[in-house]
Design an enzyme around this catalytic site. Structure first.
Site, short mmCIF file in Angstrom:
data_model
loop_
_atom_site.label_atom_id
_atom_site.label_comp_id
_atom_site.label_asym_id
_atom_site.label_seq_id
_atom_site.Cartn_x
_atom_site.Cartn_y
_atom_site.Cartn_z
N SER A 93 4.09 2.57 -4.51
CA SER A 93 4.17 3.67 -3.55
C SER A 93 5.02 4.82 -4.10
O SER A 93 4.69 5.40 -5.13
CB SER A 93 4.71 3.14 -2.23
OG SER A 93 4.57 4.08 -1.20
N ASP A 194 -5.39 0.88 3.21
CA ASP A 194 -3.95 1.10 3.11
C ASP A 194 -3.56 2.01 4.26
O ASP A 194 -4.08 3.12 4.38
CB ASP A 194 -3.62 1.75 1.76
CG ASP A 194 -2.14 1.95 1.50
OD1 ASP A 194 -1.39 2.13 2.46
OD2 ASP A 194 -1.74 1.94 0.32
N HIS A 224 -0.92 -1.90 2.00
CA HIS A 224 -0.07 -1.04 1.17
C HIS A 224 0.90 -1.81 0.27
O HIS A 224 0.96 -1.56 -0.93
CB HIS A 224 0.72 -0.08 2.06
CG HIS A 224 1.57 0.87 1.28
ND1 HIS A 224 1.02 1.81 0.40
CD2 HIS A 224 2.92 1.03 1.19
CE1 HIS A 224 2.00 2.50 -0.16
NE2 HIS A 224 3.16 2.05 0.29
#
Length: 260
Positions: A93, A194, A224
């Site tokens: 991320s 996600d 995610h």
């Protein structure tokens, strides 16, 4: 200041191939610790820092910004370079975004990049209002634990501090302009479903980097935080094979072989 469970930074001195692993926004090393452990167990030197303002309480993050987070991973990269012949940068991320900026700025000092559900943009209508809203409202709902696997949880904040979110947005805008500077081999793995970072972010990154050696992998069974989800094993195996391909299998596994 007490740390949340699993939020401790991690470092392992292994062989001459090093990996810097970066966690995500409002998260902690816990979300990527299994990945770091997997690499360390195979003889690699691994650094997994705790980003400033993370791993304690959201109020501590409110007074930090992207310059603080990037400075921390930049320092860890230089520490790895002092003892390793080759260094790779990995991230989940926002950690993926930090890894990409390290690659853009450090050139040949980074041998390869592996990112999982990397962020490229703060989405939603509220994102454009952040410069003003952050002065009126301190936090918004948290984004931790977007995981498909039953029973798996991420150690992260239940609130997003909006001053930090504004800084994160500005960082991603800056990074997007710098992505063409990324020339290293790139392994990008992302989840089609996600709920934090949409697949469009990965598509944008792939369209912007200048890397010629690019591999894209879909994580079909994960959300995610895929490093704690059903596809974690795939991430670990693929990333280790990526290092092995670029360094030679013997070099990647040198430390593990040495321990017998």
């Amino acid at each position: 200041m007490l740390l949340l469970p699993g939020a401790e930074p991690f470092r392992h001195d292994g062989g001459e191939v090093g990996v810097l692993v970066c966690h995500g926004f409002t998260g902690s090393p816990q979300s990527v610790r299994p990945w770091a452990d997997y690499l360390a167990e195979r003889g690699l030197s691994v650094a997994l820092p705790l980003l400033p303002g993370h791993g304690t309480r959201w109020q501590d993050m409110q007074i930090t910004g992207w310059q603080d987070w990037y400075a921390e991973v930049d320092r860890e990269l230089w520490r790895l370079r002092e003892r390793c012949a080759q260094v790779f940068v990995f991230g989940l991320s926002m950690g993926g975004a930090l890894a990409l900026r390290l690659a853009a700025h450090h050139g040949d000092a980074v041998s390869g990049v592996c990112v999982v559900n990397p962020a490229n943009k703060v989405h939603g209508l509220a994102a454009k209002a952040l410069p003003v809203v952050r002065h009126l409202v301190r936090t918004s709902k948290g984004i931790a634990s977007d995981i498909a696997k039953d029973g798996a949880t991420e150690t992260g904040y239940d609130r997003v501090p909006l001053h930090a979110a504004h800084s994160f947005r500005r960082f991603l805008q800056r990074l997007d302009a710098e992505l063409p500077l990324v020339t290293q081999p790139l392994l990008l793995m992302h989840s089609p479903e996600d709920h934090v970072v949409p697949p469009a972010d990965s598509a944008r990154i792939l369209s912007r980097v200048s890397s010629r050696d690019v591999t894209e992998r879909l994580l079909e069974r994960s959300y995610h935080v895929a490093t704690l989800d059903h596809d974690a094993g795939t991430i670990f195996d693929e990333s280790y094979a990526f290092i092995g391909r670029l360094t030679g299998a013997a070099a990647a596994g040198e430390g593990a072989a040495g321990r017998g």
